[in-house]
Scaffold this motif. Sequence first.
Motif, PDB file in Angstrom:
ATOM      1  N   LYS A 133      -9.416   0.136  -1.225  1.00  0.00           N
ATOM      2  CA  LYS A 133      -9.809   0.533   0.205  1.00  0.00           C
ATOM      3  C   LYS A 133     -10.397  -0.516   0.944  1.00  0.00           C
ATOM      4  O   LYS A 133      -9.845  -0.486   2.360  1.00  0.00           O
ATOM      5  CB  LYS A 133     -10.542   1.828  -0.134  1.00  0.00           C
ATOM      6  CG  LYS A 133      -9.702   3.100  -0.804  1.00  0.00           C
ATOM      7  CD  LYS A 133     -10.807   4.388  -1.002  1.00  0.00           C
ATOM      8  CE  LYS A 133     -10.256   5.524  -1.504  1.00  0.00           C
ATOM      9  NZ  LYS A 133     -11.016   6.728  -1.616  1.00  0.00           N
TER      10      LYS A 133
ATOM     11  N   PHE B 286       0.869  -1.302  -0.072  1.00  0.00           N
ATOM     12  CA  PHE B 286       0.050   0.090  -0.035  1.00  0.00           C
ATOM     13  C   PHE B 286       0.755   1.317   0.054  1.00  0.00           C
ATOM     14  O   PHE B 286       0.550   2.422  -0.366  1.00  0.00           O
ATOM     15  CB  PHE B 286      -1.075  -0.045   1.105  1.00  0.00           C
ATOM     16  CG  PHE B 286      -2.083  -1.313   1.045  1.00  0.00           C
ATOM     17  CD1 PHE B 286      -3.041  -1.049   0.147  1.00  0.00           C
ATOM     18  CD2 PHE B 286      -1.938  -2.238   1.695  1.00  0.00           C
ATOM     19  CE1 PHE B 286      -4.137  -1.913  -0.311  1.00  0.00           C
ATOM     20  CE2 PHE B 286      -2.941  -3.200   1.534  1.00  0.00           C
ATOM     21  CZ  PHE B 286      -4.027  -3.110   0.585  1.00  0.00           C
TER      22      PHE B 286
ATOM     23  N   THR C 226      -3.937   2.921   6.621  1.00  0.00           N
ATOM     24  CA  THR C 226      -5.599   2.841   5.990  1.00  0.00           C
ATOM     25  C   THR C 226      -6.061   4.259   5.827  1.00  0.00           C
ATOM     26  O   THR C 226      -6.960   4.331   5.076  1.00  0.00           O
ATOM     27  CB  THR C 226      -6.260   1.912   7.142  1.00  0.00           C
ATOM     28  OG1 THR C 226      -5.599   0.699   7.178  1.00  0.00           O
ATOM     29  CG2 THR C 226      -7.752   1.872   6.793  1.00  0.00           C
TER      30      THR C 226
ATOM     31  N   CYS D  39      -7.342  -2.877   1.779  1.00  0.00           N
ATOM     32  CA  CYS D  39      -6.654  -2.500   2.651  1.00  0.00           C
ATOM     33  C   CYS D  39      -7.470  -2.322   4.329  1.00  0.00           C
ATOM     34  O   CYS D  39      -6.547  -2.801   5.216  1.00  0.00           O
ATOM     35  CB  CYS D  39      -6.291  -0.962   2.484  1.00  0.00           C
ATOM     36  SG  CYS D  39      -5.437  -0.060   3.548  1.00  0.00           S
ATOM     37  N   SER D  40      -8.604  -2.193   4.438  1.00  0.00           N
ATOM     38  CA  SER D  40      -9.457  -2.072   5.427  1.00  0.00           C
ATOM     39  C   SER D  40      -9.401  -3.411   6.164  1.00  0.00           C
ATOM     40  O   SER D  40      -9.225  -3.644   7.103  1.00  0.00           O
ATOM     41  CB  SER D  40     -10.678  -1.739   5.273  1.00  0.00           C
ATOM     42  OG  SER D  40     -10.486  -0.204   4.687  1.00  0.00           O
TER      43      SER D  40
ATOM     44  N   SER E 190      -5.895  -4.449   7.277  1.00  0.00           N
ATOM     45  CA  SER E 190      -5.414  -3.576   8.676  1.00  0.00           C
ATOM     46  C   SER E 190      -6.262  -4.153   9.640  1.00  0.00           C
ATOM     47  O   SER E 190      -5.526  -4.258  10.957  1.00  0.00           O
ATOM     48  CB  SER E 190      -5.772  -2.272   8.298  1.00  0.00           C
ATOM     49  OG  SER E 190      -5.381  -1.378   9.673  1.00  0.00           O
TER      50      SER E 190
ATOM     51  N   ILE F 200      -4.978   5.773   2.723  1.00  0.00           N
ATOM     52  CA  ILE F 200      -5.507   4.982   1.595  1.00  0.00           C
ATOM     53  C   ILE F 200      -6.726   5.402   1.321  1.00  0.00           C
ATOM     54  O   ILE F 200      -7.361   5.702   0.088  1.00  0.00           O
ATOM     55  CB  ILE F 200      -5.212   3.315   1.452  1.00  0.00           C
ATOM     56  CG1 ILE F 200      -3.966   2.901   1.273  1.00  0.00           C
ATOM     57  CG2 ILE F 200      -6.322   2.717   0.807  1.00  0.00           C
ATOM     58  CD1 ILE F 200      -3.444   2.952  -0.061  1.00  0.00           C
ATOM     59  N   TYR F 201      -7.768   5.623   2.551  1.00  0.00           N
ATOM     60  CA  TYR F 201      -9.032   6.170   1.997  1.00  0.00           C
ATOM     61  C   TYR F 201      -9.121   7.335   1.874  1.00  0.00           C
ATOM     62  O   TYR F 201      -9.879   7.690   1.291  1.00  0.00           O
ATOM     63  CB  TYR F 201      -9.696   5.722   3.535  1.00  0.00           C
ATOM     64  CG  TYR F 201     -10.792   4.475   3.273  1.00  0.00           C
ATOM     65  CD1 TYR F 201     -11.992   4.773   3.071  1.00  0.00           C
ATOM     66  CD2 TYR F 201     -10.302   3.205   3.598  1.00  0.00           C
ATOM     67  CE1 TYR F 201     -12.975   3.910   3.026  1.00  0.00           C
ATOM     68  CE2 TYR F 201     -11.229   2.319   3.528  1.00  0.00           C
ATOM     69  CZ  TYR F 201     -12.632   2.616   3.287  1.00  0.00           C
ATOM     70  OH  TYR F 201     -13.624   1.483   3.040  1.00  0.00           O
TER      71      TYR F 201
ATOM     72  N   SER G  34      -0.541   0.202  10.476  1.00  0.00           N
ATOM     73  CA  SER G  34      -1.586  -0.320   9.945  1.00  0.00           C
ATOM     74  C   SER G  34      -2.885   0.649   9.767  1.00  0.00           C
ATOM     75  O   SER G  34      -3.257   0.940   8.546  1.00  0.00           O
ATOM     76  CB  SER G  34      -2.195  -1.560  10.608  1.00  0.00           C
ATOM     77  OG  SER G  34      -0.955  -2.425  10.702  1.00  0.00           O
ATOM     78  N   VAL G  35      -3.111   1.658  10.955  1.00  0.00           N
ATOM     79  CA  VAL G  35      -4.104   2.281  10.908  1.00  0.00           C
ATOM     80  C   VAL G  35      -3.657   3.781  10.039  1.00  0.00           C
ATOM     81  O   VAL G  35      -4.563   4.213   9.232  1.00  0.00           O
ATOM     82  CB  VAL G  35      -4.286   2.884  12.341  1.00  0.00           C
ATOM     83  CG1 VAL G  35      -5.291   3.866  12.054  1.00  0.00           C
ATOM     84  CG2 VAL G  35      -4.873   1.549  13.080  1.00  0.00           C
TER      85      VAL G  35
END
Length: 221
Positions: A165, A74, A151, A168-169, A172, A154-155, A147-148
């Motif tokens: 997205k 990502f 995310t 990825c979520s 994560s 990316i979002y 990780s957060v």
Amino acid sequence: MEQLQKKAVTYQWKDVIKRGMFALSIPLISLTYPLINQYRGNTNDLFTFVDKLIPFNKFFILPYISWYVFIAIFSVILCIYDKEKYFKLLITLDLGMIMCYIIYYFYPTYVPRPIIVGTDFFSNLVLSLYAADNPYNCFPSIHVLNSVLITLYIYESEMVSKCIKVICSIMSFSIVLSTMFIKQHYFADVIAGIIFAFILYFCFKNLKFNFHKDESITYIE
């Protein structure tokens, strides 16, 4: 015209590679981790009733170790398609890791690990992880923090598809859960990692970069 377009594409990929080199800051900062991941005397216990409700689950070792691939994939996506979010991500990841290391030094914690009796593939993976990473320096969780952050960026990016997205979520979320199910972190470590990620994200949310127009991602095919 076609030849000019090919040159533009080549130039763009050279630019992607150049900014991708900045991501080397992450492994470079990580080199200091083994120096502080040692027993240095008294440690703090952050065990709560929530941790008592979470059983050990060896199968969560897979999402836990997928964290490295998760970061790489990502980060590359943002590096290619949304360089502003990419540089914000790198800044927050680097700052977050450095600040976590400082916290680890002055506020060391300890998470006791279960006895692994199995000899199957998943049990061996967990044992390998335990052997490679001492049970100290857990608050806040860098696994969760990174990780957060990824995310969130990316979002936020309009250049990333909804499908990516969602993927990825899901990844994560599974990584966050894995930190508790394989007993690498306490619930408090996870909450602290999430809060820390949001603080860093909002601190740099309005940061702007001035990029040369020729570096537009529209050249990518």
